[in-house]
Motif scaffolding. Structure first.
Motif, PDB file in Angstrom:
ATOM      1  N   PHE A 171      50.458 -32.880  47.607  1.00 16.72           N
ATOM      2  CA  PHE A 171      49.909 -31.941  46.623  1.00 16.72           C
ATOM      3  C   PHE A 171      49.542 -32.652  45.320  1.00 16.72           C
ATOM      4  N   SER A 172      50.332 -33.660  44.943  1.00 12.81           N
ATOM      5  CA  SER A 172      50.035 -34.385  43.706  1.00 12.81           C
ATOM      6  C   SER A 172      48.740 -35.170  43.815  1.00 12.81           C
ATOM      7  N   GLY A 173      48.359 -35.542  45.036  1.00 15.04           N
ATOM      8  CA  GLY A 173      47.128 -36.296  45.221  1.00 15.04           C
ATOM      9  C   GLY A 173      45.877 -35.442  45.259  1.00 15.04           C
ATOM     10  N   ILE A 174      46.007 -34.125  45.228  1.00 12.71           N
ATOM     11  CA  ILE A 174      44.853 -33.217  45.239  1.00 12.71           C
ATOM     12  C   ILE A 174      44.647 -32.679  43.829  1.00 12.71           C
ATOM     13  N   PRO A 175      43.474 -32.876  43.233  1.00  9.01           N
ATOM     14  CA  PRO A 175      43.248 -32.409  41.853  1.00  9.01           C
ATOM     15  C   PRO A 175      43.417 -30.903  41.734  1.00  9.01           C
ATOM     16  N   VAL A 176      44.072 -30.490  40.679  1.00  5.65           N
ATOM     17  CA  VAL A 176      44.268 -29.066  40.437  1.00  5.65           C
ATOM     18  C   VAL A 176      42.948 -28.373  40.133  1.00  5.65           C
ATOM     19  N   GLU A 177      41.922 -29.152  39.741  1.00  4.32           N
ATOM     20  CA  GLU A 177      40.607 -28.565  39.455  1.00  4.32           C
ATOM     21  C   GLU A 177      39.996 -27.899  40.674  1.00  4.32           C
ATOM     22  N   THR A 184      37.902 -19.345  40.003  1.00  4.43           N
ATOM     23  CA  THR A 184      36.708 -18.805  39.322  1.00  4.43           C
ATOM     24  C   THR A 184      35.750 -18.125  40.288  1.00  4.43           C
ATOM     25  N   LEU A 185      35.884 -18.459  41.592  1.00  8.86           N
ATOM     26  CA  LEU A 185      35.019 -17.841  42.606  1.00  8.86           C
ATOM     27  C   LEU A 185      35.655 -16.610  43.230  1.00  8.86           C
ATOM     28  N   GLY A 186      36.771 -16.140  42.664  1.00  2.05           N
ATOM     29  CA  GLY A 186      37.371 -14.897  43.124  1.00  2.05           C
ATOM     30  C   GLY A 186      38.589 -15.057  44.005  1.00  2.05           C
ATOM     31  N   CYS A 187      39.032 -16.273  44.257  1.00  2.18           N
ATOM     32  CA  CYS A 187      40.210 -16.474  45.098  1.00  2.18           C
ATOM     33  C   CYS A 187      41.480 -16.278  44.281  1.00  2.18           C
ATOM     34  N   THR A 188      42.490 -15.733  44.924  1.00  9.09           N
ATOM     35  CA  THR A 188      43.807 -15.703  44.316  1.00  9.09           C
ATOM     36  C   THR A 188      44.474 -17.067  44.538  1.00  9.09           C
ATOM     37  N   ARG A 189      45.640 -17.242  43.934  1.00 10.95           N
ATOM     38  CA  ARG A 189      46.337 -18.527  44.133  1.00 10.95           C
ATOM     39  C   ARG A 189      46.647 -18.738  45.615  1.00 10.95           C
ATOM     40  N   PHE A 190      47.013 -17.655  46.314  1.00  6.21           N
ATOM     41  CA  PHE A 190      47.359 -17.799  47.723  1.00  6.21           C
ATOM     42  C   PHE A 190      46.135 -18.129  48.573  1.00  6.21           C
ATOM     43  N   ALA A 192      43.345 -19.462  47.546  1.00  3.10           N
ATOM     44  CA  ALA A 192      42.887 -20.805  47.181  1.00  3.10           C
ATOM     45  C   ALA A 192      43.714 -21.864  47.894  1.00  3.10           C
ATOM     46  N   PHE A 193      44.998 -21.587  48.033  1.00  2.00           N
ATOM     47  CA  PHE A 193      45.858 -22.535  48.741  1.00  2.00           C
ATOM     48  C   PHE A 193      45.484 -22.604  50.219  1.00  2.00           C
ATOM     49  N   LEU A 198      45.196 -26.193  51.826  1.00  2.00           N
ATOM     50  CA  LEU A 198      45.840 -26.370  53.127  1.00  2.00           C
ATOM     51  C   LEU A 198      45.019 -27.229  54.087  1.00  2.00           C
ATOM     52  N   PRO A 199      43.696 -27.022  54.224  1.00  2.00           N
ATOM     53  CA  PRO A 199      42.942 -27.909  55.127  1.00  2.00           C
ATOM     54  C   PRO A 199      42.997 -29.377  54.728  1.00  2.00           C
ATOM     55  N   LEU A 200      43.127 -29.647  53.428  1.00  2.00           N
ATOM     56  CA  LEU A 200      43.159 -31.032  52.964  1.00  2.00           C
ATOM     57  C   LEU A 200      44.495 -31.712  53.271  1.00  2.00           C
ATOM     58  N   ILE A 201      45.583 -30.943  53.241  1.00  2.00           N
ATOM     59  CA  ILE A 201      46.899 -31.548  53.438  1.00  2.00           C
ATOM     60  C   ILE A 201      47.439 -31.321  54.845  1.00  2.00           C
TER      61      ILE A 201
END
Length: 280
Positions: A171-177, A184-190, A192-193, A198-201
C-alpha cells in the motif's frame, strides 16, 4: 589511446568476473533447492533395498510400494484433508485481518502507529512451545480443541505479522493520489479501494496468502499439541513415522512436499507479477 585501452581492459574483465559470480550464485541457489527435492523423489520411487544401499542411483526404479503403503494407510487422507482445510482458512483469515491493518498503517496517521507496528513484530517473539499449555487450556474451555478452525486460528496468529508488513509495503508503494482521483470521480473510499487499489496489489496479496499457506502447511508443533483425532498431515506423519523405516520416511516427506509445490506452481503467475516478470 593506449591509456584508454589499458583502463577499459580491467573494466571489461571485472564485468565478466561479476557475471561469472552472478551465474555461479544462481546455479548454486538452484542446486540448493532442486538437489534435495530430486533425491527425495528418487528415494520415494525406489525399493527399500535401493534406499538403504550405497552408492545411490541417480535414476529412480519407479517402485511405488512406499506410496501405495501411504495411500492405503488409515487416517492418511483425513490428515491430508485437514491440512488443506486448515491452510485454506489460515490464508483467508490472515488476508482478511492483515490487509486492512496494512492499509490503515499505510494511509492513516494515528497515535501509537509505530508502537503498533512494533507490537505486530513482537507477536513473533514468543515461542510457540511457551504458549502451548495456556493455548491448550483456553481451547479446551472454549471447545476449540481438536478442531480445524481452532488450529487455523493459531496458524493465523503466526502468519498475520508477515501479512501486515507485506501489505503495508504494498500500500505504501501506491500513490495516494490514485485514490483521491477516484474520489473526485464519485467513488467512495471502499469502491476506490476495490476498483483501483486492489487490482494493483492483488499479486502481492496472493504472495502473502502463499506465505500464510506455507506457514500453516509446515507447522507441526501446534497441530501435535492441540489436535488428536483431527491432526494435520505434518503432525500425522510425525506421529506415524517416528520409528518407521527409512524408505517410508522418504515417502512421507514426498507426500508432505508435493501438495505445497503444486499449489505454489498453480499460483506462480501472481508471484511473477509481483516482481514484474511476464508469464506467458
Amino acid at each position: 589511446m593506449t591509456d584508454a585501452v589499458a583502463i577499459a581492459a580491467p573494466t571489461v574483465s571485472t564485468r565478466k568476473a561479476g557475471n561469472y559470480v552472478y551465474v555461479a550464485s544462481i546455479v548454486l541457489l538452484c542446486a540448493w533447492v532442486i538437489v534435495p527435492l530430486y533425491f527425495l523423489f528418487i528415494n520415494t520411487l525406489s525399493s527399500p533395498e535401493a534406499v538403504n544401499s550405497f552408492p545411490k542411483s541417480f535414476i529412480p526404479e519407479f517402485d511405488l510400494g512406499s506410496l501405495t503403503f501411504f495411500a492405503g494407510f488409515n487416517g492418511m487422507l483425513t490428515a491430508l484433508k485437514n491440512s488443506v482445510l486448515v491452510a485454506g482458512m489460515t490464508m483467508v483469515l490472515s488476508i482478511v485481518i492483515g490487509a486492512p491493518a496494512g492499509y490503515a498503517l499505510s494511509r492513516f496517521d494515528f497515535r501509537g502507529k509505530e508502537v503498533f507496528r512494533m507490537l505486530v513484530l513482537l507477536t513473533r517473539a514468543f515461542p510457540l512451545p511457551l504458549l502451548a499449555l495456556p493455548l491448550a487450556v483456553l481451547f479446551i474451555r472454549t471447545g476449540l480443541d481438536d478442531t480445524a478452525f481452532g488450529l487455523a486460528l493459531v496458524h493465523t496468529t503466526l502468519a498475520i505479522p508477515f501479512a501486515v508488513l507485506i501489505t503495508f509495503s504494498l500500500f505504501s508503494g501506491i500513490p495516494v493520489e490514485l485514490e483521491e482521483a477516484a474520489w473526485t470521480l464519485g467513488c467512495t473510499r471502499f469502491t476506490a479501494f476495490t476498483k483501483v487499489i486492489l487490482p494493483l496489489i492483488l499479486p502481492g496479496i496472493t504472495a502473502s496468502a502463499i506465505f500464510a499457506f506455507v506457514i500453516s502447511w509446515n507447522e507441526v508443533f501446534a497441530a501435535a499439541v492441540l489436535t488428536i483425532e483431527n491432526r494435520t498431515l505434518p503432525a500425522f506423519l510425525l506421529q506415524t513415522l517416528g520409528e518407521a523405516p527409512l524408505h517410508l520416511k522418504f515417502a512421507g516427506g514426498f507426500i508432505l512436499v508435493v501438495p505445497a509445490l503444486i499449489f505454489i506452481f498453480a499460483v506462480r503467475k501472481y508471484l511473477f507479477a509481483m516482481w514484474g516478470i511476464a508469464n506467458r
